[in-house]
Design a protein around this motif. Structure first.
Motif, mmCIF file in Angstrom:
data_model
loop_
_atom_site.group_PDB
_atom_site.id
_atom_site.type_symbol
_atom_site.label_atom_id
_atom_site.label_comp_id
_atom_site.label_asym_id
_atom_site.label_seq_id
_atom_site.Cartn_x
_atom_site.Cartn_y
_atom_site.Cartn_z
ATOM 1 N N HIS A 23 -2.503 -86.130 -6.154
ATOM 2 C CA HIS A 23 -0.667 -86.437 -5.627
ATOM 3 C C HIS A 23 -0.504 -85.024 -5.059
ATOM 4 O O HIS A 23 -0.584 -84.195 -5.209
ATOM 5 C CB HIS A 23 -0.772 -86.707 -6.981
ATOM 6 C CG HIS A 23 1.380 -86.934 -6.603
ATOM 7 N ND1 HIS A 23 1.677 -86.301 -6.728
ATOM 8 C CD2 HIS A 23 1.249 -88.514 -6.656
ATOM 9 C CE1 HIS A 23 3.087 -87.088 -6.496
ATOM 10 N NE2 HIS A 23 2.828 -88.614 -6.811
ATOM 11 N N PRO A 24 1.028 -85.493 -4.059
ATOM 12 C CA PRO A 24 1.273 -83.895 -3.404
ATOM 13 C C PRO A 24 2.003 -82.847 -4.522
ATOM 14 O O PRO A 24 2.126 -81.911 -4.282
ATOM 15 C CB PRO A 24 2.224 -85.033 -2.667
ATOM 16 C CG PRO A 24 2.036 -85.710 -2.186
ATOM 17 C CD PRO A 24 1.098 -86.463 -3.468
ATOM 18 N N THR A 25 2.646 -83.200 -5.834
ATOM 19 C CA THR A 25 2.802 -83.066 -6.476
ATOM 20 C C THR A 25 2.515 -81.612 -7.049
ATOM 21 O O THR A 25 3.015 -80.490 -7.758
ATOM 22 C CB THR A 25 3.711 -82.783 -7.350
ATOM 23 O OG1 THR A 25 2.928 -84.099 -8.195
ATOM 24 C CG2 THR A 25 4.956 -84.336 -7.116
ATOM 25 N N PHE A 26 1.123 -81.868 -7.325
ATOM 26 C CA PHE A 26 -0.043 -80.705 -7.845
ATOM 27 C C PHE A 26 -0.507 -79.528 -7.038
ATOM 28 O O PHE A 26 -1.037 -78.611 -7.306
ATOM 29 C CB PHE A 26 -1.007 -81.386 -8.032
ATOM 30 C CG PHE A 26 -1.222 -82.343 -9.677
ATOM 31 C CD1 PHE A 26 -1.414 -81.999 -10.939
ATOM 32 C CD2 PHE A 26 -0.695 -83.284 -9.938
ATOM 33 C CE1 PHE A 26 -1.350 -82.179 -11.760
ATOM 34 C CE2 PHE A 26 -0.384 -84.139 -10.563
ATOM 35 C CZ PHE A 26 -0.882 -84.011 -12.045
ATOM 36 N N ARG A 27 0.047 -79.881 -5.114
ATOM 37 C CA ARG A 27 -0.300 -78.634 -4.606
ATOM 38 C C ARG A 27 0.076 -77.412 -4.611
ATOM 39 O O ARG A 27 -1.123 -76.603 -4.311
ATOM 40 C CB ARG A 27 0.361 -79.738 -3.190
ATOM 41 C CG ARG A 27 1.635 -78.886 -2.817
ATOM 42 C CD ARG A 27 2.243 -79.415 -1.380
ATOM 43 N NE ARG A 27 2.455 -80.162 -0.783
ATOM 44 C CZ ARG A 27 3.384 -81.549 -0.975
ATOM 45 N NH1 ARG A 27 4.114 -80.941 -1.581
ATOM 46 N NH2 ARG A 27 2.770 -82.252 -0.349
ATOM 47 N N ASN A 28 0.310 -76.903 -5.084
ATOM 48 C CA ASN A 28 1.044 -75.658 -6.022
ATOM 49 C C ASN A 28 0.328 -75.215 -7.082
ATOM 50 O O ASN A 28 0.409 -73.918 -7.270
ATOM 51 C CB ASN A 28 2.788 -75.475 -5.546
ATOM 52 C CG ASN A 28 2.669 -75.275 -4.519
ATOM 53 O OD1 ASN A 28 2.624 -75.119 -3.603
ATOM 54 N ND2 ASN A 28 4.213 -75.730 -4.668
ATOM 55 N N THR A 29 0.276 -76.072 -8.327
ATOM 56 C CA THR A 29 -0.351 -75.688 -9.404
ATOM 57 C C THR A 29 -2.163 -75.598 -9.162
ATOM 58 O O THR A 29 -2.827 -74.996 -9.535
ATOM 59 C CB THR A 29 -0.133 -77.163 -10.297
ATOM 60 O OG1 THR A 29 1.241 -77.470 -10.369
ATOM 61 C CG2 THR A 29 -0.392 -76.788 -11.569
ATOM 62 N N LEU A 30 -2.564 -77.388 -8.850
ATOM 63 C CA LEU A 30 -4.226 -76.973 -8.507
ATOM 64 C C LEU A 30 -4.908 -75.687 -8.115
ATOM 65 O O LEU A 30 -5.775 -75.221 -8.592
ATOM 66 C CB LEU A 30 -4.041 -78.207 -7.550
ATOM 67 C CG LEU A 30 -5.638 -78.558 -7.107
ATOM 68 C CD1 LEU A 30 -6.846 -78.884 -8.632
ATOM 69 C CD2 LEU A 30 -6.403 -79.754 -6.686
ATOM 70 N N PRO A 31 -4.573 -75.071 -7.138
ATOM 71 C CA PRO A 31 -5.064 -73.684 -6.941
ATOM 72 C C PRO A 31 -4.747 -72.649 -7.461
ATOM 73 O O PRO A 31 -6.019 -71.908 -7.551
ATOM 74 C CB PRO A 31 -4.145 -73.122 -5.322
ATOM 75 C CG PRO A 31 -3.540 -74.171 -4.454
ATOM 76 C CD PRO A 31 -3.460 -75.691 -5.817
ATOM 77 N N LYS A 32 -3.442 -72.457 -8.527
ATOM 78 C CA LYS A 32 -3.896 -71.424 -9.842
ATOM 79 C C LYS A 32 -5.255 -71.698 -10.688
ATOM 80 O O LYS A 32 -5.860 -71.323 -10.835
ATOM 81 C CB LYS A 32 -2.747 -71.973 -10.503
ATOM 82 C CG LYS A 32 -1.050 -71.170 -9.085
ATOM 83 C CD LYS A 32 0.128 -71.436 -10.487
ATOM 84 C CE LYS A 32 1.293 -70.840 -9.765
ATOM 85 N NZ LYS A 32 2.453 -71.007 -10.216
#
Length: 518
Positions: A280-289
């Motif tokens: 989901h697009p909202t995970f785009r910044n959290t997932l790489p962390k």
């Protein structure tokens, strides 16, 4: 909690509760865990700063699965949780019992009463796991020939099967009162297998949204810690990642990251499998962390594995998983398919039917010939017993692998994956569309200079031809792997002709060990 009577007449529903308010109710219910959540998020920041992976996709594309995973070929997936108690429909009972018009909704009302009086939470005391024996499970999986085991640590239902410090809704504090993931990790590793976990929590943000539409316990703030925000899921279909504007708060993303970090810190999994909604697009910044943190930890012990699907990652940043499906040719990167041993469900349901050992062995052979692994799921009963049919099938697979495993474990693809008239339908959710294989279907693997030709049926008359082996392939010897008996052979223009000895024991697939001149 079973049978609790809830006053719901003034409870908010989706018509009156905004996404922001729903999230605030959930935040309030879980506020007591905020110090631990913040500590875990601090761990992530420190872990990322220590490298070698950064929290960006360019850096994450240097991911490489460890050698054990490429060699393992076969793992066991486990869907087991509170949803095993109703044992109806599928493991999505937790969601569908609140979706009006579904068979699960009707079954629930008829069997347990209205959802305002008996909700999903009321199954938890019934989930006793009184016969759960992690050592017996691990031995069964070892005897089945598996090299890694991946239980679902938390499904979409939000009930953690481990001892979480971020929730009271866990198997360690309710129901079985056991740290299921912790006990399994010790038992699995004691049998010499690798241990992973599966997290499906991302979807929990909206999983119980059906309960917002009518008088149900989902609307009671006392249970927001279990049911989550229950945001209205706006995709036309649950699997539609795109054009989906479901509300996801930063607080939810932080909690997802903290819970994943907790699993990493406490259980040190060799592998993490993520279900689809992390795309989901909202995970785009959290997932790489999360990935950078996990990969940096894993780098200290030879590397770890992350399974993703449906384009959720940038290619190369993890290991692609094709759910209930196959690929049509050799994939350049190592990949995985996951499917269930049962036909109807991932979790246990009554009166389910099962795939045959032959079907599953043929699937394993096909996947391995194309550079993949098979992660095969089982669904134990609520009491912790594994259905007898599932045990029988696993042991049949283990018997075949004990005899023919040299053609599977630690192998690599040949120049072609196979030959024959039976074509595989590629893509996800296609596993029921492939026709049965024939004695003209072969799959190929290689190891240590040996070519393994796996025939997916015994040929009539004891003679067969492998057309992919050309006259220029200088054959030195051929034998049956199952019993070591020599096979008479002759190379001709149309391929390698084999005159076979007596059919070996086993009716699933037949491996010819072919020595080629350098």
């Amino acid at each position: 909690m079973a049978g609790a009577s809830l006053a719901q007449s003034t409870a908010p529903t989706a018509a009156t509760l905004s996404p922001h308010d729903a999230d605030l109710i959930w935040q309030k219910a879980t506020a007591k865990f905020e110090p631990e959540r913040r500590a875990l998020l601090s761990d992530v920041d420190k872990g990322i700063s220590q490298g070698p992976f950064r929290a960006d996709w360019t850096s994450l594309q240097s991911y490489q699965a460890p050698g054990w995973y490429d060699d393992a070929k076969f793992g066991i997936f486990i869907h087991w949780g509170v949803y095993s108690v109703p044992a109806f429909g599928s493991e999505w009972y937790s969601r569908l019992m609140y979706k009006q018009g579904t068979p699960e909704f009707a079954h629930h009302v008829a069997t347990y009463g209205p959802q305002s009086k008996f909700g999903y939470k009321d199954f938890i005391p019934m989930f006793k796991a009184e016969h759960f024996d992690p050592q017996a499970w691990a031995k069964l999986f070892h005897d089945a020939g598996a090299r890694y085991v991946v239980p679902v640590a938390e499904h979409h239902d939000g009930f953690a099967m481990y001892d979480s410090k971020l929730s009271e809704w866990t198997a360690a504090k309710m129901g079985p009162h056991r740290d299921v993931v912790g006990e399994l990790s010790k038992a699995v590793r004691a049998e010499g297998m690798h241990f992973g976990v599966s997290s499906h929590r991302a979807e929990h943000d909206w999983f119980f949204d059906g309960g917002r539409q009518f008088d149900s316990d989902v609307n009671d703030p006392r249970y927001a810690g279990l049911y989550g925000p229950a945001e209205a899921h706006l995709a036309k279909k649950d699997e539609d990642l795109y054009n989906d504007w479901t509300y996801v708060s930063q607080a939810w993303l932080d909690d997802w990251l903290a819970r994943t970090t907790e699993l990493i810190n406490d259980y040190h999994p060799d592998l993490i499998y993520f279900d689809w909604w992390i795309g989901h697009p909202t995970f785009r910044n959290t997932l790489p962390k999360m990935l950078a943190y996990y990969y940096n930890q894993g780098a200290q012990r030879g590397g770890v594995v992350v399974n993703y699907k449906q384009g959720d990652f940038v290619a190369g940043a993890g290991t692609l998983d094709v759910e209930r499906g196959q690929l049509t040719g050799i994939y350049p990167e190592h990949w995985q398919t996951d499917t269930s041993i049962s036909n109807a469900s991932w979790g246990y349901v009554e009166h389910d039917t099962y795939k045959s050992p032959q079907e599953l062995i043929h699937l394993l052979v096909d996947v391995v010939s194309k550079n993949g692994n098979l992660l095969l799921n089982i669904g134990p009963r609520a009491d912790g017993t594994i259905p007898e049919d599932a045990q029988r099938i696993l042991l049949a697979m283990g018997g075949w692998l004990k005899t023919n495993g040299d053609a599977i474990y630690a192998t690599r693809p040949w120049r072609v994956f196979g030959e024959g008239p039976t074509e595989v339908v590629g893509g996800t959710f296609q596993d029921t569309k492939t026709k049965p294989y024939t004695a003209q279907d072969f799959r190929f693997t290689t190891k240590n200079g040996v070519l393994y030709a796996i025939e997916l049926g015994w040929p009539a008359g004891g003679k067969t031809v492998i057309h992919s082996i050309k006259p220029g392939d200088h054959v030195r010897a051929v034998s049956l792997l199952a019993n070591g008996k020599r096979v008479d052979w002759q190379q001709q223009a149309d391929g390698l002709h084999l005159s076979l000895p007596a059919k070996p024991v086993g009716d699933y697939a037949y491996v010819y060990q072919i020595e080629l001149a350098p």
